[in-house]
Design a protein around this motif. Structure first.
Motif, PDB file in Angstrom:
ATOM      1  N   VAL A   4       1.006  -1.163   0.061  1.00 51.85           N
ATOM      2  CA  VAL A   4       0.113  -0.067   0.001  1.00 51.85           C
ATOM      3  C   VAL A   4       0.769   1.210  -0.085  1.00 51.85           C
ATOM      4  O   VAL A   4       0.642   2.143   0.748  1.00 51.85           O
ATOM      5  CB  VAL A   4      -0.893   0.046   1.177  1.00 51.85           C
ATOM      6  N   CYS A   5       2.096   1.266  -0.734  1.00 52.84           N
ATOM      7  CA  CYS A   5       3.044   2.337  -1.048  1.00 52.84           C
ATOM      8  C   CYS A   5       2.284   3.697  -1.496  1.00 52.84           C
ATOM      9  O   CYS A   5       1.569   3.448  -2.402  1.00 52.84           O
ATOM     10  CB  CYS A   5       3.985   1.804  -1.904  1.00 52.84           C
ATOM     11  N   LEU A   6       2.344   4.734  -0.801  1.00 61.04           N
ATOM     12  CA  LEU A   6       2.013   6.263  -1.285  1.00 61.04           C
ATOM     13  C   LEU A   6       3.174   6.782  -2.059  1.00 61.04           C
ATOM     14  O   LEU A   6       2.568   8.135  -2.405  1.00 61.04           O
ATOM     15  CB  LEU A   6       1.389   6.924  -0.148  1.00 61.04           C
ATOM     16  N   CYS A   7       3.932   6.336  -2.425  1.00 57.59           N
ATOM     17  CA  CYS A   7       5.265   6.963  -3.176  1.00 57.59           C
ATOM     18  C   CYS A   7       4.522   7.474  -4.472  1.00 57.59           C
ATOM     19  O   CYS A   7       5.060   8.678  -4.998  1.00 57.59           O
ATOM     20  CB  CYS A   7       6.206   6.263  -3.594  1.00 57.59           C
ATOM     21  N   PRO A   8       3.777   6.716  -5.221  1.00 53.69           N
ATOM     22  CA  PRO A   8       3.021   7.397  -6.432  1.00 53.69           C
ATOM     23  C   PRO A   8       2.623   8.651  -6.343  1.00 53.69           C
ATOM     24  O   PRO A   8       2.277   9.588  -7.169  1.00 53.69           O
ATOM     25  CB  PRO A   8       2.217   6.456  -7.010  1.00 53.69           C
ATOM     26  N   PHE A   9       2.075   8.936  -5.113  1.00 56.91           N
ATOM     27  CA  PHE A   9       1.371  10.339  -4.897  1.00 56.91           C
ATOM     28  C   PHE A   9       2.011  11.445  -4.184  1.00 56.91           C
ATOM     29  O   PHE A   9       1.798  12.665  -3.968  1.00 56.91           O
ATOM     30  CB  PHE A   9       0.073   9.851  -3.841  1.00 56.91           C
ATOM     31  N   LEU A  10       3.657  11.176  -3.918  1.00 60.87           N
ATOM     32  CA  LEU A  10       4.511  11.891  -3.587  1.00 60.87           C
ATOM     33  C   LEU A  10       5.380  12.655  -4.580  1.00 60.87           C
ATOM     34  O   LEU A  10       5.307  12.107  -5.764  1.00 60.87           O
ATOM     35  CB  LEU A  10       5.513  11.063  -2.691  1.00 60.87           C
TER      36      LEU A  10
ATOM     37  N   THR B 286       0.463  19.816  -3.112  1.00 60.88           N
ATOM     38  CA  THR B 286       1.458  18.862  -3.368  1.00 60.88           C
ATOM     39  C   THR B 286       1.674  18.006  -1.939  1.00 60.88           C
ATOM     40  O   THR B 286       1.615  16.601  -1.977  1.00 60.88           O
ATOM     41  CB  THR B 286       3.000  19.446  -3.636  1.00 60.88           C
ATOM     42  N   ILE B 287       1.784  18.726  -0.996  1.00 62.90           N
ATOM     43  CA  ILE B 287       1.915  17.958   0.194  1.00 62.90           C
ATOM     44  C   ILE B 287       0.490  17.076   0.744  1.00 62.90           C
ATOM     45  O   ILE B 287       0.715  15.892   1.580  1.00 62.90           O
ATOM     46  CB  ILE B 287       2.451  18.683   1.610  1.00 62.90           C
ATOM     47  N   LEU B 288      -0.501  17.523   0.408  1.00 65.46           N
ATOM     48  CA  LEU B 288      -1.925  16.985   0.929  1.00 65.46           C
ATOM     49  C   LEU B 288      -2.173  15.818  -0.039  1.00 65.46           C
ATOM     50  O   LEU B 288      -3.243  14.911   0.305  1.00 65.46           O
ATOM     51  CB  LEU B 288      -2.847  18.005   0.999  1.00 65.46           C
ATOM     52  N   ARG B 289      -1.578  15.773  -1.176  1.00 63.20           N
ATOM     53  CA  ARG B 289      -1.921  14.692  -2.042  1.00 63.20           C
ATOM     54  C   ARG B 289      -1.658  13.203  -1.363  1.00 63.20           C
ATOM     55  O   ARG B 289      -2.606  12.384  -1.694  1.00 63.20           O
ATOM     56  CB  ARG B 289      -1.008  14.674  -3.393  1.00 63.20           C
TER      57      ARG B 289
ATOM     58  N   LEU C 137      -1.683  12.430   1.731  1.00 65.86           N
ATOM     59  CA  LEU C 137      -2.894  12.266   2.814  1.00 65.86           C
ATOM     60  C   LEU C 137      -4.337  11.984   2.147  1.00 65.86           C
ATOM     61  O   LEU C 137      -4.867  11.129   2.645  1.00 65.86           O
ATOM     62  CB  LEU C 137      -2.966  13.525   3.604  1.00 65.86           C
ATOM     63  N   GLN C 138      -4.594  12.472   1.092  1.00 68.24           N
ATOM     64  CA  GLN C 138      -5.824  12.477   0.288  1.00 68.24           C
ATOM     65  C   GLN C 138      -5.819  10.755  -0.038  1.00 68.24           C
ATOM     66  O   GLN C 138      -6.870  10.111   0.079  1.00 68.24           O
ATOM     67  CB  GLN C 138      -5.812  13.146  -0.729  1.00 68.24           C
ATOM     68  N   ALA C 139      -4.841  10.412  -0.562  1.00 71.22           N
ATOM     69  CA  ALA C 139      -4.709   8.824  -1.094  1.00 71.22           C
ATOM     70  C   ALA C 139      -4.637   7.813  -0.040  1.00 71.22           C
ATOM     71  O   ALA C 139      -5.376   7.024  -0.182  1.00 71.22           O
ATOM     72  CB  ALA C 139      -3.261   8.731  -1.828  1.00 71.22           C
ATOM     73  N   LEU C 140      -4.120   8.310   1.097  1.00 73.02           N
ATOM     74  CA  LEU C 140      -4.139   7.463   2.306  1.00 73.02           C
ATOM     75  C   LEU C 140      -5.414   7.243   2.942  1.00 73.02           C
ATOM     76  O   LEU C 140      -6.165   5.997   3.048  1.00 73.02           O
ATOM     77  CB  LEU C 140      -3.264   8.296   3.495  1.00 73.02           C
ATOM     78  N   CYS C 141      -6.164   8.489   3.100  1.00 72.68           N
ATOM     79  CA  CYS C 141      -7.603   8.334   3.508  1.00 72.68           C
ATOM     80  C   CYS C 141      -8.677   7.548   2.623  1.00 72.68           C
ATOM     81  O   CYS C 141      -9.467   6.926   2.977  1.00 72.68           O
ATOM     82  CB  CYS C 141      -8.261   9.710   3.673  1.00 72.68           C
ATOM     83  N   SER C 142      -8.303   7.795   1.187  1.00 71.17           N
ATOM     84  CA  SER C 142      -9.270   7.027   0.226  1.00 71.17           C
ATOM     85  C   SER C 142      -9.088   5.599   0.361  1.00 71.17           C
ATOM     86  O   SER C 142      -9.906   4.745   0.146  1.00 71.17           O
ATOM     87  CB  SER C 142      -9.021   8.033  -1.078  1.00 71.17           C
ATOM     88  N   PHE C 143      -7.819   5.315   0.424  1.00 69.44           N
ATOM     89  CA  PHE C 143      -7.461   3.858   0.390  1.00 69.44           C
ATOM     90  C   PHE C 143      -8.015   3.214   1.609  1.00 69.44           C
ATOM     91  O   PHE C 143      -8.763   2.163   1.746  1.00 69.44           O
ATOM     92  CB  PHE C 143      -5.955   3.677   0.482  1.00 69.44           C
ATOM     93  N   GLN C 144      -7.988   3.871   2.808  1.00 69.43           N
ATOM     94  CA  GLN C 144      -8.770   3.299   4.047  1.00 69.43           C
ATOM     95  C   GLN C 144     -10.014   3.301   4.096  1.00 69.43           C
ATOM     96  O   GLN C 144     -10.749   2.160   4.429  1.00 69.43           O
ATOM     97  CB  GLN C 144      -8.207   4.182   5.273  1.00 69.43           C
ATOM     98  N   LEU C 145     -10.731   4.202   3.584  1.00 73.82           N
ATOM     99  CA  LEU C 145     -12.158   4.112   3.216  1.00 73.82           C
ATOM    100  C   LEU C 145     -12.679   3.159   2.391  1.00 73.82           C
ATOM    101  O   LEU C 145     -13.687   2.390   2.710  1.00 73.82           O
ATOM    102  CB  LEU C 145     -12.614   5.519   3.039  1.00 73.82           C
ATOM    103  N   GLN C 146     -11.852   3.024   1.337  1.00 71.15           N
ATOM    104  CA  GLN C 146     -12.308   1.785   0.413  1.00 71.15           C
ATOM    105  C   GLN C 146     -11.989   0.425   1.207  1.00 71.15           C
ATOM    106  O   GLN C 146     -12.798  -0.527   0.657  1.00 71.15           O
ATOM    107  CB  GLN C 146     -11.387   1.756  -1.085  1.00 71.15           C
TER     108      GLN C 146
END
Length: 272
Positions: free
Chosen positions: A58-64, A222-225, A227-236
């Motif tokens: 569940v790496c978030l690097c694509p959103f960094l 850029t910094i919030l991107r 976080l948005q991906a993290l929350c979206s993944f958890q909600l899914q």
């Protein structure tokens, strides 16, 4: 005599009573004897990404950002030890967005000048700011309007009670100029309960502060991107949206017992 007989009978019962219990315990030990010989499976942590700190699956690097953001402001994150063990933390994402020399994380509750000489020097620098709201705090927007904007900011990472404890019980943190964010934006960190609708996570505070200090609106986006991906993944995957305590109280949805402490109860009542 009858009273003596009753007493004697009771004592005899107490002496004789444990015998069946001891026998039963011995029988249970024998029945479980084979279990102690079974091999114990080691609980291994999932491999983590070296950059974002998330499990590799569940790496978030694509959103960094591909490369760390170029900023002149240096952040010192003072992190309460309890935050380090949380699974869904925002500070690792913040660190991954910035150059190593522009985001330094110090973990602890107490910070003395002897043990943290570098931090002490930073706190004594008249241009250093500490982000902590209060009656004595100046709006950061006003500071940013000055010709020479400060280049160092301290942010405390923890719950509100943890941050308050760190701020007031470390004299070093009362040396820098105290600032606060004047913003009406709601937190996007919807998988964790906030006290009020406008309370922000550490990452969100840093994103807004850097945008103001650097006079660059793209920094916040850029910094919030991640976080948005993290929350979206958890909600899914089953997580629920956490409304703030303020929202729950105002809408009669707060289902936990109200605190007995008068000061805490007063703070809760002010949220209504």
């Amino acid at each position: 005599m009858e009273r003596g007989a009753l007493a004697g009978g009771s004592a005899a019962a107490e002496v004789a009573g444990p015998a069946p219990t001891a026998a039963l315990a011995e029988e249970e030990r024998e029945s479980c004897a084979g279990l102690w010989e079974l091999p114990v499976e080691r609980c291994e942590r999932r491999p983590e990404c070296g950059r974002c700190g998330r499990p590799q699956k569940v790496c978030l690097c694509p959103f960094l950002p591909v490369h760390p953001l170029k900023v002149s402001t240096c952040l010192y994150i003072i992190q309460h030890p309890a935050e380090e063990s949380r699974v869904l933390r925002t500070v690792p994402l913040l660190v991954a967005c910035l150059p190593p020399d522009k985001c330094k994380v110090l973990i602890g509750r107490r910070f003395s000048e002897d043990r943290y000489p570098e931090l002490a020097a930073v706190c004594r620098n008249p241009s250093t700011l500490i982000l902590y709201p209060g009656a004595e705090a100046t709006n950061l927007e006003e500071i940013a309007l000055m010709p020479s904007s400060p280049s160092v900011m301290i942010i405390i990472d923890g719950t509100w009670s943890q941050a308050k404890d760190i701020f007031y019980k470390n004299s070093l943190f009362r040396l820098p100029k105290q600032v606060q964010l004047k913003t009406n934006i709601s937190s996007q960190y919807v998988i964790r309960t906030q006290p009020t609708n406008t309370c922000l996570s550490t990452l969100e505070c840093a994103a807004v502060a850097l945008t103001i200090m650097e006079k660059n609106k793209s920094i916040q986006e850029t910094i919030l991107r991640p976080l948005q991906a993290l929350c979206s993944f958890q909600l899914q995957h089953g997580a629920q949206i956490h409304h703030s305590k303020e929202h729950l109280l105002k809408n009669g949805l707060y289902d936990k017992p109200m605190p007995k402490n008068k000061r805490k109860l007063r703070r809760m009542e002010l949220l209504k």
